[in-house]
Design a protein around this motif. Sequence first.
Motif, PDB file in Angstrom:
ATOM      1  N   LYS A  11      -9.912  -0.988   6.611  1.00 29.84           N
ATOM      2  CA  LYS A  11      -8.955  -1.548   5.647  1.00 29.84           C
ATOM      3  C   LYS A  11      -8.249  -2.777   6.270  1.00 29.84           C
ATOM      4  O   LYS A  11      -8.857  -3.479   7.063  1.00 29.84           O
ATOM      5  CB  LYS A  11      -7.976  -0.477   5.166  1.00 29.84           C
ATOM      6  N   GLY A 211     -11.826  10.566   1.996  1.00 30.39           N
ATOM      7  CA  GLY A 211     -10.508  11.024   1.552  1.00 30.39           C
ATOM      8  C   GLY A 211      -9.941  11.995   2.572  1.00 30.39           C
ATOM      9  O   GLY A 211     -10.264  13.189   2.534  1.00 30.39           O
ATOM     10  N   CYS A 213     -10.746  12.598   5.483  1.00 22.05           N
ATOM     11  CA  CYS A 213     -11.737  13.248   6.348  1.00 22.05           C
ATOM     12  C   CYS A 213     -11.356  12.907   7.790  1.00 22.05           C
ATOM     13  O   CYS A 213     -11.081  11.749   8.095  1.00 22.05           O
ATOM     14  CB  CYS A 213     -13.128  12.719   6.017  1.00 22.05           C
ATOM     15  N   LEU A 231     -16.997   8.565   4.628  1.00 24.81           N
ATOM     16  CA  LEU A 231     -16.374   7.246   4.680  1.00 24.81           C
ATOM     17  C   LEU A 231     -14.939   7.507   5.135  1.00 24.81           C
ATOM     18  O   LEU A 231     -14.166   8.171   4.437  1.00 24.81           O
ATOM     19  CB  LEU A 231     -16.424   6.560   3.311  1.00 24.81           C
ATOM     20  N   GLY A 233     -11.192   6.497   6.648  1.00 17.44           N
ATOM     21  CA  GLY A 233     -10.163   5.464   6.724  1.00 17.44           C
ATOM     22  C   GLY A 233      -9.328   5.634   7.982  1.00 17.44           C
ATOM     23  O   GLY A 233      -9.691   5.192   9.067  1.00 17.44           O
ATOM     24  N   GLY A 234      -8.187   6.294   7.855  1.00 18.62           N
ATOM     25  CA  GLY A 234      -7.228   6.427   8.939  1.00 18.62           C
ATOM     26  C   GLY A 234      -7.834   6.883  10.262  1.00 18.62           C
ATOM     27  O   GLY A 234      -7.549   6.317  11.322  1.00 18.62           O
TER      28      GLY A 234
HETATM   29  P1  PGA Z   1      -8.622   7.929   4.475  1.00 22.33           P
HETATM   30  O1  PGA Z   1      -9.353   6.754   3.664  1.00 22.33           O
HETATM   31  O2  PGA Z   1      -9.677   8.545   5.380  1.00 22.33           O
HETATM   32  O3  PGA Z   1      -7.519   7.264   5.238  1.00 22.33           O
HETATM   33  O4  PGA Z   1      -8.137   8.910   3.465  1.00 22.33           O
HETATM   34  C1  PGA Z   1     -10.663   6.902   3.227  1.00 22.33           C
HETATM   35  C2  PGA Z   1     -11.085   5.667   2.468  1.00 22.33           C
HETATM   36  O5  PGA Z   1     -10.249   5.107   1.735  1.00 22.33           O
HETATM   37  O6  PGA Z   1     -12.236   5.227   2.570  1.00 22.33           O
END
Ligand code: PGA
Length: 249
Positions: A11, A211, A213, A231, A233-234
């Motif tokens: 991101k 989400g 994960c 996938l 994110g954080g």
């Molecule tokens: P998240 O984001 O792991 O921080 O929830 C996942 C994504 O938006 O791809």
Amino acid sequence: MRKKIVAGNWKMNKSLQDGVTLAKEVEAAVSGINNGVDVIIAPPFIHLTEVKKVISKVKLSAQNCASEASGAYTGEVAADMLKSAGVGYVIIGHSERRSYYKESDEILNKKVKLALANGLTPIFCIGELLPEREANKHFDVVKDQITKGLFDLSETDFKNIVLAYEPVWAIGTGKTASAAQAQEIHAFIRSLIVAKYGKAVAEDTSILYGGSCNDKNAKELFANPDVDGGLIGGAALKADQFAVIVSSF
Ligand code: PGA
């Protein structure tokens, strides 16, 4: 056999210098993991060419591309520019693009076609909002997103798509879909692909979960027959956590 994939979506995080450092750390952390998982990172645009120089096992993705091929579109980055920079993948239709930047199914469909035409693999994101889940509309929502975004592609083109199911209520919230919820909707998504392109194509399509994960829940999520990776994110911003996710298969 479909591919197992763990992709890190950075991101809008990290300076160029910190991004290159993280990419080096990720490369080192996953280089000894030989479980056949394709590892991908998606840094911001401006990091791509520098990050490319410090990775080899890890593959490179952009987080977005333009819906037009070239020309007077200030601030945009075209699919063929990404290709020329050595990028292999592009995330298209992330919920943050859909909601904050009002990217419609039609725009996303144009982006997918330009990515494919330029030899990029789209990681196409779908997923419902919390009120849609609560109203039991999540099946209809993902069906609509995949139909409008992807189902006018030829079979040959569709074979180059990676899907990511990301319930919007789970993104960055610390709330994950349960393993059973993920499996249920991943199986449903695969059934849509069976109906449209046939069983062989559906069996070869990687469907990632996204989400919240993380290194704690990845194993349980990835154990499902229709969850082909994540996938992230954080948890993709910490090389050690990301590597644990990669080794969760
Ligand atoms: P998240 O984001 O792991 O921080 O929830 C996942 C994504 O938006 O791809």
